[in-house]
Design a protein around this motif. Structure first.
Motif, PDB file in Angstrom:
ATOM      1  N   TYR A  41       0.828  -1.204   0.000  1.00 40.73           N
ATOM      2  CA  TYR A  41       0.000   0.000   0.000  1.00 40.73           C
ATOM      3  C   TYR A  41       0.869   1.264   0.000  1.00 40.73           C
ATOM      4  O   TYR A  41       1.798   1.383   0.806  1.00 40.73           O
ATOM      5  CB  TYR A  41      -0.900  -0.005   1.241  1.00 40.73           C
ATOM      6  CG  TYR A  41      -1.710   1.256   1.403  1.00 40.73           C
ATOM      7  CD1 TYR A  41      -2.822   1.491   0.617  1.00 40.73           C
ATOM      8  CD2 TYR A  41      -1.348   2.227   2.340  1.00 40.73           C
ATOM      9  CE1 TYR A  41      -3.563   2.656   0.751  1.00 40.73           C
ATOM     10  CE2 TYR A  41      -2.080   3.393   2.492  1.00 40.73           C
ATOM     11  CZ  TYR A  41      -3.189   3.600   1.691  1.00 40.73           C
ATOM     12  OH  TYR A  41      -3.912   4.758   1.832  1.00 40.73           O
ATOM     13  N   GLY A  42       0.564   2.164  -0.903  1.00 41.27           N
ATOM     14  CA  GLY A  42       1.218   3.470  -0.892  1.00 41.27           C
ATOM     15  C   GLY A  42       2.530   3.557  -1.640  1.00 41.27           C
ATOM     16  O   GLY A  42       3.085   4.652  -1.764  1.00 41.27           O
ATOM     17  N   LEU A  43       3.038   2.450  -2.150  1.00 42.03           N
ATOM     18  CA  LEU A  43       4.359   2.519  -2.803  1.00 42.03           C
ATOM     19  C   LEU A  43       4.302   3.386  -4.063  1.00 42.03           C
ATOM     20  O   LEU A  43       5.183   4.197  -4.301  1.00 42.03           O
ATOM     21  CB  LEU A  43       4.867   1.115  -3.134  1.00 42.03           C
ATOM     22  CG  LEU A  43       6.278   1.089  -3.712  1.00 42.03           C
ATOM     23  CD1 LEU A  43       7.319   1.516  -2.675  1.00 42.03           C
ATOM     24  CD2 LEU A  43       6.636  -0.296  -4.258  1.00 42.03           C
ATOM     25  N   ILE A  44       3.276   3.192  -4.874  1.00 47.28           N
ATOM     26  CA  ILE A  44       3.111   4.036  -6.061  1.00 47.28           C
ATOM     27  C   ILE A  44       2.195   5.200  -5.693  1.00 47.28           C
ATOM     28  O   ILE A  44       1.086   5.001  -5.204  1.00 47.28           O
ATOM     29  CB  ILE A  44       2.531   3.231  -7.244  1.00 47.28           C
ATOM     30  CG1 ILE A  44       3.510   2.108  -7.626  1.00 47.28           C
ATOM     31  CG2 ILE A  44       2.253   4.144  -8.433  1.00 47.28           C
ATOM     32  CD1 ILE A  44       3.084   1.301  -8.833  1.00 47.28           C
ATOM     33  N   ASN A  45       2.685   6.383  -5.899  1.00 45.65           N
ATOM     34  CA  ASN A  45       1.991   7.620  -5.544  1.00 45.65           C
ATOM     35  C   ASN A  45       0.590   7.674  -6.172  1.00 45.65           C
ATOM     36  O   ASN A  45       0.444   7.511  -7.387  1.00 45.65           O
ATOM     37  CB  ASN A  45       2.845   8.797  -6.027  1.00 45.65           C
ATOM     38  CG  ASN A  45       2.373  10.140  -5.508  1.00 45.65           C
ATOM     39  OD1 ASN A  45       1.212  10.492  -5.663  1.00 45.65           O
ATOM     40  ND2 ASN A  45       3.272  10.883  -4.887  1.00 45.65           N
ATOM     41  N   SER A  70      -8.000   4.212   1.829  1.00 48.17           N
ATOM     42  CA  SER A  70      -7.170   3.395   2.720  1.00 48.17           C
ATOM     43  C   SER A  70      -6.776   2.065   2.096  1.00 48.17           C
ATOM     44  O   SER A  70      -5.965   1.336   2.686  1.00 48.17           O
ATOM     45  CB  SER A  70      -7.905   3.114   4.031  1.00 48.17           C
ATOM     46  OG  SER A  70      -8.241   4.304   4.668  1.00 48.17           O
ATOM     47  N   VAL A 128       8.114  -0.587 -11.867  1.00 44.80           N
ATOM     48  CA  VAL A 128       7.958   0.093 -10.580  1.00 44.80           C
ATOM     49  C   VAL A 128       9.301   0.544 -10.008  1.00 44.80           C
ATOM     50  O   VAL A 128       9.418   1.652  -9.493  1.00 44.80           O
ATOM     51  CB  VAL A 128       7.226  -0.812  -9.574  1.00 44.80           C
ATOM     52  CG1 VAL A 128       7.139  -0.152  -8.202  1.00 44.80           C
ATOM     53  CG2 VAL A 128       5.825  -1.144 -10.100  1.00 44.80           C
ATOM     54  N   PHE A 129      10.309  -0.294 -10.105  1.00 44.73           N
ATOM     55  CA  PHE A 129      11.589   0.005  -9.449  1.00 44.73           C
ATOM     56  C   PHE A 129      12.670   0.460 -10.425  1.00 44.73           C
ATOM     57  O   PHE A 129      13.748   0.836  -9.987  1.00 44.73           O
ATOM     58  CB  PHE A 129      12.082  -1.224  -8.672  1.00 44.73           C
ATOM     59  CG  PHE A 129      11.313  -1.461  -7.404  1.00 44.73           C
ATOM     60  CD1 PHE A 129      11.630  -0.765  -6.249  1.00 44.73           C
ATOM     61  CD2 PHE A 129      10.247  -2.352  -7.367  1.00 44.73           C
ATOM     62  CE1 PHE A 129      10.917  -0.955  -5.077  1.00 44.73           C
ATOM     63  CE2 PHE A 129       9.518  -2.546  -6.197  1.00 44.73           C
ATOM     64  CZ  PHE A 129       9.859  -1.852  -5.052  1.00 44.73           C
ATOM     65  N   ARG A 135      -5.647  -1.839  11.533  1.00 41.04           N
ATOM     66  CA  ARG A 135      -4.249  -1.804  11.993  1.00 41.04           C
ATOM     67  C   ARG A 135      -3.915  -3.027  12.842  1.00 41.04           C
ATOM     68  O   ARG A 135      -2.814  -3.574  12.764  1.00 41.04           O
ATOM     69  CB  ARG A 135      -3.969  -0.497  12.753  1.00 41.04           C
ATOM     70  CG  ARG A 135      -3.833   0.702  11.819  1.00 41.04           C
ATOM     71  CD  ARG A 135      -3.401   1.953  12.574  1.00 41.04           C
ATOM     72  NE  ARG A 135      -4.444   2.398  13.486  1.00 41.04           N
ATOM     73  CZ  ARG A 135      -5.379   3.299  13.175  1.00 41.04           C
ATOM     74  NH1 ARG A 135      -5.386   3.872  11.976  1.00 41.04           N
ATOM     75  NH2 ARG A 135      -6.287   3.649  14.062  1.00 41.04           N
ATOM     76  N   LEU A 171       5.035  -6.882   4.197  1.00 38.57           N
ATOM     77  CA  LEU A 171       4.768  -5.462   3.993  1.00 38.57           C
ATOM     78  C   LEU A 171       6.081  -4.694   3.784  1.00 38.57           C
ATOM     79  O   LEU A 171       6.992  -4.781   4.607  1.00 38.57           O
ATOM     80  CB  LEU A 171       4.017  -4.900   5.209  1.00 38.57           C
ATOM     81  CG  LEU A 171       3.654  -3.413   5.146  1.00 38.57           C
ATOM     82  CD1 LEU A 171       2.747  -3.120   3.968  1.00 38.57           C
ATOM     83  CD2 LEU A 171       2.983  -2.963   6.437  1.00 38.57           C
ATOM     84  N   GLY A 172       6.151  -3.977   2.676  1.00 40.61           N
ATOM     85  CA  GLY A 172       7.309  -3.125   2.418  1.00 40.61           C
ATOM     86  C   GLY A 172       8.481  -3.843   1.766  1.00 40.61           C
ATOM     87  O   GLY A 172       9.434  -3.205   1.337  1.00 40.61           O
ATOM     88  N   LEU A 199      10.670  -5.854  -3.161  1.00 38.98           N
ATOM     89  CA  LEU A 199      11.729  -6.419  -4.000  1.00 38.98           C
ATOM     90  C   LEU A 199      11.961  -7.893  -3.664  1.00 38.98           C
ATOM     91  O   LEU A 199      12.310  -8.687  -4.533  1.00 38.98           O
ATOM     92  CB  LEU A 199      13.020  -5.597  -3.863  1.00 38.98           C
ATOM     93  CG  LEU A 199      13.029  -4.288  -4.672  1.00 38.98           C
ATOM     94  CD1 LEU A 199      14.226  -3.422  -4.287  1.00 38.98           C
ATOM     95  CD2 LEU A 199      13.047  -4.576  -6.175  1.00 38.98           C
TER      96      LEU A 199
END
Lengths: 422, 422
Positions: free
Chosen positions: B188-192, B202, B220-221, B333, B402-403, B406
């Protein structure tokens, strides 16, 4: 006791008076418009005011056409939020005269709740640091703070009882402190950001300016029952950032803490742990990288119409790769986990809201006291708690547990009572 | 070995050929446009194609005007993402002919990287469930899945090598599985998300459709060095949702797991814990509540131009208060924290991507296998791993930490090799 002029009423007092029939929505709207007529050539809080529509809608509300918790109440919105029937320029000449196709979700929701959009308020360029036209209502030689400059000034100056703002670093907390109003930045994501022109999507948070804590709560939660807090546990949260604050800021903050204690709060002092001290710099990097992405179109096609300082800022993290950005995001989540420990023995943290009184000049002041808490996604609220040497407001910042906004608001209502008590 | 036609090349092969001079950007763009001419009357993947501009930009790229990791490469974008030079209708008649003022950040970034926006692709109404015109490329009597219907079909059918999509429940994973391409939904949120018309802020996540895992990573990267994974730890994650899957889906998934094991992965089976089973329903509620808010303007002014099913859906959580919504967010959360334990002994989870092959008819299929992981903000990727009884693609879903996108992409590249090995 003299009844305040309608345009200086709290939102809840005004709504109650409208409900009881002792005040019409039209009279309230006209009082606000008169105030704007009288004052806005000096304060310059508004980019656009839609008098005719507001009066027409107020009449409709008075005829019973509107319903909902904001029935007949005028409100304003920072011009970084889309409005379909008023131009929306995002504080940039690139978007002069721009007409969005829809209202931002928060504007549509306030209208659905019976509120009337009185106008749009000045914002710094794309909600960053480049100042807009707004002046401090109490001293036009000074800044009202930014980037939600117009919203803070409009509420402070009796032009409108409620206004939406946004915060990416300290753009609600700081102008609220400068202008002497309540500024409430909810937990990240609580207010729907659809129709917000993003600076940094991982940080951008919509919030409200109001004259009382109860008004701010009402604007976001509607007629939710206020929670009675038990004995409030307050941690005065010291950090290296305190070194930048004026002596009067710290004195006023500590005096306020003692008043909370006399009011029944349990007080302690903690120091920001090193991991969170380090997070301050991460917020700045994340914010600059995301701003660069968010304004990729404007950078490409309208670079010469970005202010020089914004041109510089969008290049600040040009060298960061997406892999590096992903790591920065992981650091943000780690800092958010670490922040939970700040609330092991506290319900709220007490922290400066700004260096001191509003500065002379147009520069909007340092956002240093907001960036970390925005990065941590925590709810925060700025409360007027005193006056500085120039007689201008000083604020204090209360910070709550992630997602427990109603508890922060209850604590702030208690604190507001303590602030007023002396 | 026969070289594929340019329009069927992987993005990286095409970029390499352009770099080496064995393929021009113009030839690639023309091959894509020819394919669209030939096929799109049947597939209906595109809402708009800008042939002239794409050819002009390709020529510029061939003259060396463009630079960056996507130099000269055509791409497409789901029509829920704003484009300044192509109409953007969000899959709704309300926005027919709408011209946004700016490109969405991801489109602007891809253009900045040298990519050429070939056109906009069909989306379900506001990226929800109401089908759009797109048909399955291999069988026009079937759905390509949704809501990123056009992007999945366009990549699968050789119309464009890369396309952006978005996911709020399973709108990337499901159409990728149906169409037999790689669908990558980042953390979530990696691509603006600036310039995305939000359904549920959300949850809404921008991702990509590609023909290979390496292409998705590159999109993406950029030219990030691929990480060599150690012995991959894969958890086959069973849940109550498996009961809805066709037998061939489970058989293919388990056969794929065994191939991973033969390839060197360490395999185990876990069951989704009760707290996360319960989170499935929370995703549906959160999504419906936020959709209601995001479309507040359209509900108010254009209700009769929302499809009947969308009119119904935006009312599903009309009774939820902001206080209740705040609690729902806290539950989200909590579920995200709980999900971390799924990766105590695993690098990736293996999960179905769809019930089975693409269904006959226009209905886009159940999003059930995506909602939970989107709610948990985890990166996920759908990989073609087999064929069903009708000869159509079956996908498997890999879910990462998450996060750590790669690492998921490295695992998926390994898995892609295993899938191709048999």
């Amino acid at each position: 006791m003299k009844t305040p002029a309608p345009n200086f009423l709290s939102a809840l007092s005004a709504l109650r008076a409208i409900e009881e029939g002792s005040l019409s929505s039209e009279a309230l709207v006209r009082a606000c418009l008169d105030r704007i007529d009288e004052r806005d050539a000096t304060v310059r809080a508004f980019t656009q005011v839609d008098s005719e529509r507001a009066i027409a809608q107020a009449r409709q509300a008075d005829r019973g056409a509107a319903a909902g918790p904001l029935r007949g109440l005028p409100f304003a919105a920072k011009d970084i939020l889309d409005s379909a029937d008023l131009p929306t320029a995002y504080g940039s000449p690139i978007y002069a005269g721009h007409r969005p196709a829809a209202d931002a979700a928060c504007i549509a929701a306030a209208r659905e709740a019976g509120g009337l959009l009185l106008g749009k308020t000045e914002t710094c360029e794309f909600a960053t640091l480049t100042p807009c036209a707004t002046r401090h209502p109490l001293d036009p030689s000074r800044t009202p703070g930014g980037s939600s400059s117009g919203s803070a000034a409009a509420v402070a100056d009796g032009m409108v009882p409620l206004a939406f703002g946004t915060q990416t670093s300290a753009s609600i907390i700081r102008p609220a402190a400068y202008c002497g109003v309540v500024g409430y930045k909810p937990s990240y994501g609580l207010i729907n950001t659809s129709g917000l022109k993003h600076a940094s999507p991982s940080l951008d948070t919509i919030g409200v300016f109001a004259r009382t804590v109860a008004d701010a709560r009402h604007a976001v939660f509607g007629p939710a029952s206020a929670r009675e807090p038990g004995a409030l546990r307050v941690s005065v949260c010291e950090s290296s950032q305190w070194a930048a604050a004026r002596p009067e800021t710290i004195e006023t903050l500590l005096a306020f803490a003692r008043r909370l204690e006399r009011g029944g709060a349990r007080l302690r002092t903690v120091h920001l742990p090193p991991g969170l001290e380090a997070a301050v710099a991460l917020q700045a990097r994340l914010s600059a990288f995301e701003l660069r992405q968010s304004l990729a179109y404007e950078r490409r096609w309208h670079r010469d119409r970005l202010s020089p300082r914004l041109q510089q800022r969008v290049e600040a993290e040009a060298g960061l790769s997406m892999a590096g950005y992903a790591e920065l995001r992981s650091s943000m989540r780690a800092a958010q986990r670490e922040a939970a420990s700040l609330f092991d023995d506290a319900d709220v943290l007490l922290y400066p809201a700004a260096d001191g009184e509003a500065e002379v000049g147009m520069e909007t002041g340092s956002p240093r006291y907001g960036g970390l808490w925005t990065f941590l996604h925590l709810p925060a609220l700025s409360l007027p708690v005193g006056r500085g040497p120039a007689g201008l407001p000083l604020g204090a910042q209360l910070i709550g547990v992630l997602g427990r906004d109603l508890e922060l608001l209850a604590a702030a209502a208690f604190a507001e009572g303590c602030a007023a008590a002396d």
